[in-house]
Design a protein around this motif. Sequence first.
Motif, PDB file in Angstrom:
ATOM      1  N   LEU A   1     113.748 -22.057  47.186  1.00 43.76           N
ATOM      2  CA  LEU A   1     113.018 -21.271  47.194  1.00 43.76           C
ATOM      3  C   LEU A   1     111.577 -21.670  46.742  1.00 43.76           C
ATOM      4  O   LEU A   1     110.523 -21.292  47.215  1.00 43.76           O
ATOM      5  CB  LEU A   1     113.407 -19.890  46.692  1.00 43.76           C
ATOM      6  CG  LEU A   1     114.490 -19.002  47.244  1.00 43.76           C
ATOM      7  CD1 LEU A   1     114.753 -18.130  45.980  1.00 43.76           C
ATOM      8  CD2 LEU A   1     114.054 -18.507  48.437  1.00 43.76           C
ATOM      9  N   TYR A   2     111.479 -22.574  45.661  1.00 44.45           N
ATOM     10  CA  TYR A   2     110.374 -22.948  44.926  1.00 44.45           C
ATOM     11  C   TYR A   2     109.782 -24.112  45.783  1.00 44.45           C
ATOM     12  O   TYR A   2     108.259 -23.818  46.120  1.00 44.45           O
ATOM     13  CB  TYR A   2     110.513 -23.437  43.494  1.00 44.45           C
ATOM     14  CG  TYR A   2     109.336 -23.460  42.846  1.00 44.45           C
ATOM     15  CD1 TYR A   2     108.860 -22.185  42.646  1.00 44.45           C
ATOM     16  CD2 TYR A   2     108.887 -24.524  42.178  1.00 44.45           C
ATOM     17  CE1 TYR A   2     107.645 -22.119  41.991  1.00 44.45           C
ATOM     18  CE2 TYR A   2     107.932 -24.678  41.522  1.00 44.45           C
ATOM     19  CZ  TYR A   2     107.081 -23.423  41.235  1.00 44.45           C
ATOM     20  OH  TYR A   2     106.089 -23.520  40.551  1.00 44.45           O
TER      21      TYR A   2
ATOM     22  N   TYR B   1     114.638 -11.614  48.525  1.00 43.54           N
ATOM     23  CA  TYR B   1     115.026 -12.949  47.620  1.00 43.54           C
ATOM     24  C   TYR B   1     115.377 -12.592  46.106  1.00 43.54           C
ATOM     25  O   TYR B   1     116.261 -13.223  45.699  1.00 43.54           O
ATOM     26  CB  TYR B   1     114.117 -13.944  48.092  1.00 43.54           C
ATOM     27  CG  TYR B   1     114.166 -14.465  49.380  1.00 43.54           C
ATOM     28  CD1 TYR B   1     114.829 -15.574  49.527  1.00 43.54           C
ATOM     29  CD2 TYR B   1     113.215 -13.804  50.386  1.00 43.54           C
ATOM     30  CE1 TYR B   1     114.843 -16.051  50.650  1.00 43.54           C
ATOM     31  CE2 TYR B   1     113.158 -14.313  51.727  1.00 43.54           C
ATOM     32  CZ  TYR B   1     114.174 -15.461  51.949  1.00 43.54           C
ATOM     33  OH  TYR B   1     114.099 -16.089  52.984  1.00 43.54           O
TER      34      TYR B   1
ATOM     35  N   ILE C   1     116.489 -19.340  56.268  1.00 44.92           N
ATOM     36  CA  ILE C   1     116.997 -18.272  56.826  1.00 44.92           C
ATOM     37  C   ILE C   1     116.469 -17.543  58.186  1.00 44.92           C
ATOM     38  O   ILE C   1     115.549 -17.823  58.481  1.00 44.92           O
ATOM     39  CB  ILE C   1     117.059 -16.942  55.520  1.00 44.92           C
ATOM     40  CG1 ILE C   1     117.703 -15.737  55.895  1.00 44.92           C
ATOM     41  CG2 ILE C   1     115.452 -16.731  55.623  1.00 44.92           C
ATOM     42  CD1 ILE C   1     118.475 -15.456  54.545  1.00 44.92           C
TER      43      ILE C   1
ATOM     44  N   ARG D   1     107.227 -15.375  43.594  1.00 42.13           N
ATOM     45  CA  ARG D   1     106.399 -15.522  44.805  1.00 42.13           C
ATOM     46  C   ARG D   1     106.993 -15.095  46.180  1.00 42.13           C
ATOM     47  O   ARG D   1     106.458 -14.927  47.157  1.00 42.13           O
ATOM     48  CB  ARG D   1     106.058 -17.031  45.040  1.00 42.13           C
ATOM     49  CG  ARG D   1     104.875 -17.424  43.810  1.00 42.13           C
ATOM     50  CD  ARG D   1     104.960 -19.024  43.900  1.00 42.13           C
ATOM     51  NE  ARG D   1     104.422 -19.330  42.529  1.00 42.13           N
ATOM     52  CZ  ARG D   1     103.509 -20.260  42.299  1.00 42.13           C
ATOM     53  NH1 ARG D   1     103.243 -20.898  43.541  1.00 42.13           N
ATOM     54  NH2 ARG D   1     103.102 -20.595  41.174  1.00 42.13           N
ATOM     55  N   MET D   2     108.422 -15.086  46.064  1.00 37.03           N
ATOM     56  CA  MET D   2     109.409 -14.682  46.970  1.00 37.03           C
ATOM     57  C   MET D   2     109.113 -13.330  47.406  1.00 37.03           C
ATOM     58  O   MET D   2     108.685 -12.322  46.446  1.00 37.03           O
ATOM     59  CB  MET D   2     110.704 -14.940  46.850  1.00 37.03           C
ATOM     60  CG  MET D   2     111.095 -16.404  46.580  1.00 37.03           C
ATOM     61  SD  MET D   2     110.546 -17.305  47.900  1.00 37.03           S
ATOM     62  CE  MET D   2     109.400 -18.822  47.152  1.00 37.03           C
ATOM     63  N   ARG D   3     109.639 -12.833  48.410  1.00 30.70           N
ATOM     64  CA  ARG D   3     109.593 -11.213  48.821  1.00 30.70           C
ATOM     65  C   ARG D   3     111.054 -10.852  47.967  1.00 30.70           C
ATOM     66  O   ARG D   3     111.726 -11.292  47.583  1.00 30.70           O
ATOM     67  CB  ARG D   3     110.030 -11.222  50.481  1.00 30.70           C
ATOM     68  CG  ARG D   3     108.832 -11.568  51.053  1.00 30.70           C
ATOM     69  CD  ARG D   3     108.615 -10.394  52.224  1.00 30.70           C
ATOM     70  NE  ARG D   3     110.081 -10.088  52.874  1.00 30.70           N
ATOM     71  CZ  ARG D   3     110.229 -10.343  54.007  1.00 30.70           C
ATOM     72  NH1 ARG D   3     109.307 -11.052  54.904  1.00 30.70           N
ATOM     73  NH2 ARG D   3     111.317 -10.159  54.586  1.00 30.70           N
TER      74      ARG D   3
ATOM     75  N   PRO E   1     110.264 -23.309  50.700  1.00 30.06           N
ATOM     76  CA  PRO E   1     110.809 -22.027  50.987  1.00 30.06           C
ATOM     77  C   PRO E   1     111.382 -21.729  52.662  1.00 30.06           C
ATOM     78  O   PRO E   1     111.922 -20.796  53.019  1.00 30.06           O
ATOM     79  CB  PRO E   1     109.803 -21.016  50.635  1.00 30.06           C
ATOM     80  CG  PRO E   1     108.658 -21.780  50.440  1.00 30.06           C
ATOM     81  CD  PRO E   1     109.177 -23.294  50.187  1.00 30.06           C
TER      82      PRO E   1
ATOM     83  N   PRO F   1     109.948 -18.989  38.920  1.00 29.53           N
ATOM     84  CA  PRO F   1     110.093 -19.589  40.191  1.00 29.53           C
ATOM     85  C   PRO F   1     110.418 -18.882  41.482  1.00 29.53           C
ATOM     86  O   PRO F   1     110.160 -19.174  42.544  1.00 29.53           O
ATOM     87  CB  PRO F   1     111.210 -20.559  39.973  1.00 29.53           C
ATOM     88  CG  PRO F   1     112.133 -19.777  38.828  1.00 29.53           C
ATOM     89  CD  PRO F   1     111.190 -19.135  38.083  1.00 29.53           C
ATOM     90  N   THR F   2     110.704 -17.293  41.151  1.00 28.93           N
ATOM     91  CA  THR F   2     111.052 -16.484  42.301  1.00 28.93           C
ATOM     92  C   THR F   2     110.312 -15.552  42.786  1.00 28.93           C
ATOM     93  O   THR F   2     110.118 -14.902  43.756  1.00 28.93           O
ATOM     94  CB  THR F   2     112.385 -15.964  41.747  1.00 28.93           C
ATOM     95  OG1 THR F   2     112.373 -15.166  40.751  1.00 28.93           O
ATOM     96  CG2 THR F   2     113.536 -16.823  41.789  1.00 28.93           C
TER      97      THR F   2
ATOM     98  N   VAL G   1     119.670 -19.770  52.896  1.00 28.36           N
ATOM     99  CA  VAL G   1     118.263 -20.158  52.708  1.00 28.36           C
ATOM    100  C   VAL G   1     118.022 -21.538  52.754  1.00 28.36           C
ATOM    101  O   VAL G   1     116.868 -21.883  53.168  1.00 28.36           O
ATOM    102  CB  VAL G   1     117.918 -19.599  51.095  1.00 28.36           C
ATOM    103  CG1 VAL G   1     116.669 -19.903  50.453  1.00 28.36           C
ATOM    104  CG2 VAL G   1     118.104 -17.972  50.951  1.00 28.36           C
TER     105      VAL G   1
ATOM    106  N   VAL H   1     108.889 -17.583  55.123  1.00 31.46           N
ATOM    107  CA  VAL H   1     109.701 -16.548  54.758  1.00 31.46           C
ATOM    108  C   VAL H   1     108.656 -15.446  54.278  1.00 31.46           C
ATOM    109  O   VAL H   1     109.139 -14.470  53.461  1.00 31.46           O
ATOM    110  CB  VAL H   1     110.842 -17.067  53.404  1.00 31.46           C
ATOM    111  CG1 VAL H   1     111.809 -17.711  54.050  1.00 31.46           C
ATOM    112  CG2 VAL H   1     109.723 -17.810  52.740  1.00 31.46           C
TER     113      VAL H   1
END
Lengths: 407, 305
Positions: B288-289, A193, B245, A188-190, B292, A185-186, B241, B300
Amino acid sequence: MTRESRRAWLTFAVALGWFFLLLWPLTGIKADGSLTFDQTLAIFWRVAAAAAVLVVFWRLKRKGSFDGAGRGLATARAALARGISVVPAWIWWILLAAGALSYPLLTNRYGQDVAVTVLVYICLGLGLNVVVGLAGLLDLGYIAFYGVGAYTYALLSVNYGLSFWLCLPLAAALAAIAGCIIGYPTLRMRGDYLAIVTLGFGEIVRIILNNWMELTNGPKGIISIPPPSIYVPELEPTLHFVPFELRKITYAYYVILGLAVFTVVAVHRLNFSRIGRAWEAIREDETAAELMGVNTFLLKLLAYAMGAVFGGLAGAFYAARYRFVNPDPFTFIESAMVLAMVVLGGLGSIPGIILGALALIALPEVFRGFELYRMLAFGGAMTVMMLVRPAGLIPAKRMGQRSEERD
Amino acid sequence: MEYFFQQFINGITLGGVYALFALGYTMVYGIIQLINFAHGEFFAAGGYVGVIVLSFLGAHGYMGTHPWLCLAFSLVLTMGYCAMLAMAVEKIAYKPLRRSTRLSVLLSALGMSIFLQNGLMLTQGVYDKAYPTAFVQGGLDIGGVRISIMQLLILGLTAVLLFILNALVFRTRIGKAMRATAQDKVMSALVGINSNRIISLTFAIGAGLAAAAGIMVGLYYGAVRYDMGFVPGVKAFAAAVLGGIGNITGAMLGGFIIGMVEIMAAAYVPHGGEYKDVFAFIILIAVLYFMPTGIMGENVDDTRV
């Protein structure tokens, strides 16, 4: 005094004044209503003296006073490198292997204990290096995988009697699955994060270990975990094999040495494989890597899982070595320690990380009196390292050339 | 029903603390697109300096006679202290690295965080430090729901600080400069805004709010600890978040939601009390999922940098 140096000393004075104002409330205002300066000044003068020396040193370096010394050092280093290369590389490798294998014969129990800890941290550092150094993803909950590995072996061996050697791949697999669960799940984030999410994840694993009484026995932990055992041949009455428990620290040393060598080889092979190059491409520029056809999501997930694998292996060894696990060792501070090793040694550099683990575990053993200041020094060193030498003590060798380095 | 309202009051109190804490994350992120890892340490340092000042005043007997004045005094001092601390951290760990990779900045900030946490531990000890809370005992009963003076104090203070912050950011020249820098650093520098000073100021304001939150948590739970910034820090980040953010109103809203969810989950979910720290984290991952950008946030991904 030139204008520039006046400026430097003025900045220095302001910084020291600022530091004093920050330090004094914490050390000088006492709960009994008194105000003291003794303790504050004791710390302050030391820091001020050290900082003054650094400023003088830095000024001289700027003026070029050390250029001669720098050249001398460079020639000395070149001479040393020539001297080393006279002897073929394989002789050095044999000497190194002989040294590592005979180490327990030459040292006492304490020395072996330290060596085992260093080797465990080398495994952890190299595993984290796959994630942070190669793929450039900051993972602050890495120790959770260590915990997953430790509990996997502890639970499987105590409840089902599975052997250590069977549990090693199981622990690695479970840690990899845990890595995918948190990574999916994470990723894909920068990066930043990811850092906080992994930080939280590490904490959550600890909370679960602490509270899931039925499975983990909570804070009391799991006791009497069997040590690894091997089958040794016995001739009487006829040839048969009996299990032999590797209980002594010397045997534990050889087991973890094997694991560490496996980790070093595996990480080295990964680093110089197609996958490793893809990781480095992602680290340098994710968008560009994706444009070049690198499947960034899958490869980041793979980096996560691979890093977790080595953490899980080290964890299984940890449980077998101490024969007891509870959630206490798997805190954020441990993650930060491993990260500090990777950062100080050199992101992506295998010899660097080995040096980092040696420095961060063995040095505090030498300076026993400064035990309390250990994490303070590591934290400070991490920041300073990023400011003055972001590539670490032994920077990683790059494959090929970069366009800005050419000509 | 009374139970629900009671929990509602508790949730909103905790939420106020998270909101103040989350603002620092969101403001710093908004202006330099980086997470301030040392933010939790500003919170903890605030808790400590607050209790140091309060006990000092208490030893001289002022706490007995003018407790509220003492609290206000220590609040102002502590916020100032943490603002100075934050400016120092920004100068050391962020400013020299403004042109390097994100990873180096994150690591240097993390190093600072570890350094500060251990500095607090070395100067203040590893054990809990008790807050003087005698002056905030008592409370009101409204139809069976009990609101303690402490909760009123926290809510009131949060409201005042949030109001001041809103006024500062949206009504003053400095606030305008901050918003301009957050939108486009180069362009704002071209029109004469000193972006270094604005970034420093943003760190200071965020740390001041975190310091206030630290004092409130100290008063609410009666004690502070050197590592108290860690878990609440993750939750406050989740709040930032959740709100989106970089968005100040969003962080306030997110803080209240996270506080409410944590209290409600602890009250109504089986075994919720043991796992109460997990819920904020689950929200963080879910947001976040699936969303976001948060409730009222901007994007983001990399496009803004």
